[in-house]
Motif scaffolding. Structure first.
Motif, short mmCIF file in Angstrom:
data_model
loop_
_atom_site.label_atom_id
_atom_site.label_comp_id
_atom_site.label_asym_id
_atom_site.label_seq_id
_atom_site.Cartn_x
_atom_site.Cartn_y
_atom_site.Cartn_z
N ASP A 99 10.46 47.01 32.15
CA ASP A 99 10.74 45.61 31.88
C ASP A 99 9.47 44.83 32.22
OD1 ASP A 99 11.80 43.10 31.52
OD2 ASP A 99 12.95 43.09 33.39
N HIS A 100 8.80 44.29 31.20
CA HIS A 100 7.60 43.52 31.46
C HIS A 100 7.97 42.18 32.09
CE1 HIS A 100 5.41 46.26 28.61
NE2 HIS A 100 4.48 46.05 29.51
N ARG A 101 7.43 41.94 33.28
CA ARG A 101 7.71 40.71 34.01
C ARG A 101 6.39 40.04 34.39
NH1 ARG A 101 11.78 43.70 38.23
NH2 ARG A 101 13.38 44.32 36.72
N SER A 102 6.47 38.75 34.59
CA SER A 102 5.26 37.96 34.84
C SER A 102 5.07 37.66 36.32
CB SER A 102 5.34 36.63 34.07
OG SER A 102 5.31 36.84 32.68
N PHE A 116 6.14 35.26 41.38
CA PHE A 116 7.07 35.41 40.27
C PHE A 116 7.51 34.06 39.70
CE2 PHE A 116 7.63 39.55 42.39
CZ PHE A 116 7.45 40.39 41.30
N GLU A 169 4.54 41.95 23.82
CA GLU A 169 4.52 41.46 25.19
C GLU A 169 4.07 42.57 26.15
OE1 GLU A 169 5.52 38.52 28.30
OE2 GLU A 169 4.75 38.55 26.26
N ARG A 211 -1.17 34.21 33.91
CA ARG A 211 -0.22 35.15 34.52
C ARG A 211 -0.59 36.59 34.18
NH1 ARG A 211 1.38 33.04 29.86
NH2 ARG A 211 2.54 34.28 28.32
N VAL A 249 1.30 40.14 33.09
CA VAL A 249 2.54 40.68 32.53
C VAL A 249 2.50 42.18 32.79
CG1 VAL A 249 3.95 40.95 30.48
CG2 VAL A 249 2.59 38.88 30.78
N SER A 275 13.43 47.16 40.81
CA SER A 275 13.70 45.76 41.17
C SER A 275 12.57 45.24 42.03
CB SER A 275 15.02 45.66 41.93
OG SER A 275 14.95 46.38 43.14
N ARG A 276 12.43 43.94 42.07
CA ARG A 276 11.42 43.32 42.90
C ARG A 276 12.03 42.13 43.60
NH1 ARG A 276 13.10 40.15 38.79
NH2 ARG A 276 11.64 38.55 38.10
N GLU A 305 12.13 38.41 44.47
CA GLU A 305 11.60 37.15 43.95
C GLU A 305 11.55 36.12 45.07
OE1 GLU A 305 12.80 35.75 40.25
OE2 GLU A 305 13.30 37.70 39.41
#
Length: 577
Positions: A374-377, A388, A483, A565, A567, A573-574, A576
């Motif tokens: 899951d690409h997250r910023s 985050f 992305e 940012r 990506v 999980s992280r 936040e």
């Protein structure tokens, strides 16, 4: 009948039969030179073929030189054909040959990978079929060797010689533009491999190695093209490049690369990634983390292959021993199955194995990436933080970060700006390709954006996780971009308008890492590379990128309107904020 041209060498307790200076005929009448090594018993065996322009006599040092690791000054990056004694002990014939135009071989070599002459894949086909027909070979042929030797395996397999049963490629180079230009930024290591500098002996040059540029264009056209390259301030500030462009004789291969700073037909016509679609034999690809462009190339090649295949991404650091001795256990298991017909279970194992830095786990799967991601910023924030949560204030309040870099002709200091996360509270795993979206204003028509992502331990020790490079004038994206997975065509350079804020999307090369509790992620940005640090000390002296030759001020915006940012490819999980 016994061939009396074989003589016996004694290396410690081992006896090896060697046949020097075999003459291997090509279909156009040229002969290539090769040496063969085998056990002393006169019987047919499977053969492993190694081909390069580095010289077979240099490869013979594997019999007398203990393996060297960087930063040993005895490390020579061109001794790459494998552990001869080990190959013989495993009951193979080790055949090491000089490519046409190099070493003791006949013929001409025009341009890199002989792109202006006879296909190297065609020559490899002829060598393999000749070897298979010899009385000392049982008709089963594989190939061996890393880097250039690895690229040669793909050239050969794409030609489909009937007796080539499988290949094992470690650390090859496939996208030939990306071999030298990372994000459009020139890398000097190919100079070392060709010219014999900075820890490499280089090619076994003859007067039959020629420049494709000089063979293709008239003197007037060359003069015009050279003048255009010298107009680049980065080129003009680097003495070696000024010398090269004015005096290309005996520097033909490096001259051709420097003269072609954009991607296109020059690099694509014999690009192994394109050729790989014709390969139908089993291919094992192995690469260690630390030089992301080579990891990227192995993944791209893996996806292009249609037959049985394996991808093995190993641990950091990237530079293996010379003479090359690593990965031989895996190689011999692969060849035991495909050349000797021993069902050792290797084809029952996962197609992809990835070593994860930090957790030091090996993940097996059937494809890359080996897990759902899951690409997250992670956003750049004031006070050099990564968060985050995005910035809510405008630029008038969240003023940009910045740095000024003077040319390295007037300073030894490389300016580096960084941002970091708080310490992670739980193991956080990332596997895949990432991106950096940076909103940057510069006061010149061009610069380099060099990104390095570190895992910093609680005591301050750190390890490089991945890198990204982009020449600002190469900022255009192409239709492959998604992305967290950007692509740049590098087919033209578009100067930057000074004083204008541009969004630059920098590809972060594939990586696999778990950030452990208490560790921080640190992002560094510069336009040149530091002269020495924990990572560079592990590399050969020439493994650096061309510095920027003009003074540049950089402002990095990270406000509500300019959400700079990272990506990144999270698999876990992280926490936040």
């Amino acid at each position: 009948m016994t061939d009396h041209n074989w003589r016996t060498l004694e290396t410690g307790s081992q006896k090896i039969a060697v046949h020097k200076d075999l003459r291997v005929p090509m279909r156009d009448g040229v002969t290539l030179a090769a040496d063969a090594y085998r056990g002393t018993e006169d019987k047919p065996r499977p053969a492993l073929v190694a081909l390069s322009p580095y010289g077979k006599e240099l490869q013979a040092l594997a019999l007398t030189t203990p393996p060297q690791r960087r930063p040993s000054p005895m490390w020579d990056g061109c001794i790459e054909a494998g552990d001869i004694a080990r190959v013989v002990a495993e009951d193979y014939v080790h055949v090491i040959g000089d490519l046409r135009g190099s070493g003791a071989s006949e013929g001409e070599h025009i341009g890199n990978y002989n792109a202006g002459g006879v296909s190297l894949g065609q020559d490899a086909y002829d060598v393999i079929e000749w070897v298979a027909a010899q009385p000392w070979c049982d008709g089963n042929v594989g190939m061996i060797g890393i880097s250039y030797f690895g690229s040669m395996q793909i050239f050969a397999a794409a030609e489909r010689p009937p007796h080539l049963k499988a290949v094992f490629v470690s650390g090859g180079h496939y996208d030939f533009y990306e071999t030298t230009y990372h994000g459009g930024v020139m890398w000097f290591m190919p100079r070392a491999a060709r010219e014999g500098r900075g820890g490499d002996s280089g090619w076994a040059f003859t007067d039959r190695i020629k420049s494709r540029m000089l063979e293709t264009y008239s003197p007037e056209e060359i003069e015009e093209r050279v003048a255009r390259r010298l107009a680049d301030p980065d080129i003009a500030a680097w003495p070696n490049l000024v010398h090269l462009l004015n005096y290309p004789k005996n520097h033909e291969a490096w001259f051709d690369i420097v003269m072609n700073e954009l991607d296109g037909e020059w690099y694509e016509e014999r690009n192994p990634v394109n050729l790989a679609r014709a390969i139908d034999i089993p291919v094992y690809l192995q690469i260690d983390q630390g030089r992301g462009w080579t990891v990227d190339g192995h993944i791209e090649l893996f996806h292009a292959l249609k037959g049985p295949k394996r991808l093995d991404i190993g641990a950091y650091p990237p530079m293996q021993s010379r003479p090359w001795v690593e990965e031989h256990e895996k190689m011999f298991r692969w060849y035991e199955y495909w050349l000797k017909g021993v069902d050792n279970g290797i084809m029952d194992e996962p197609a992809v194995n990835v070593f994860v830095e930090g957790s030091r786990q090996v993940i097996g799967a059937e494809n890359w990436p080996p897990k759902e991601i899951d690409h997250r910023s992670l956003y750049l924030r004031p006070r050099r933080k990564l968060s985050f949560s995005p910035e809510l204030m405008g630029a008038e309040h969240a003023a940009p970060d910045g740095f000024y870099q003077a040319p390295l002709t007037v300073t030894d200091k490389v300016e580096i700006i960084d941002w970091s996360t708080p310490p992670f509270e739980e193991p956080t795993e990332m596997i895949g390709t990432g991106a950096a979206h940076l909103f940057v204003e510069i006061d010149q028509p061009d610069t380099n954006l060099i990104l390095r992502l570190w895992d910093e331990a609680p005591g301050g020790g750190r390890q490089l996780i991945t890198t990204g490079f982009l020449k600002a004038s190469h900022r255009e994206l192409d239709e492959r971009t998604t992305e967290g997975d950007p692509y740049h065509p590098h087919t033209r350079a578009v100067p930057v308008e000074p004083g204008v804020i541009e969004e630059y999307v920098v590809r972060l090369y594939p990586f696999a890492a778990t950030f452990l509790p208490g560790h921080k992620m640190v992002l560094q940005l510069s336009n040149d590379e530091p002269l020495a640090d924990e990572h560079n000390s592990l590399l050969p002296p020439d493994a650096f990128h061309l510095p920027v030759g003009r003074p540049v001020t950089h402002k990095v915006y990270r406000d509500a309107a300019h959400p700079s940012r990272l990506v990144l490819p999270f698999t876990t999980s992280r926490t936040e904020e």
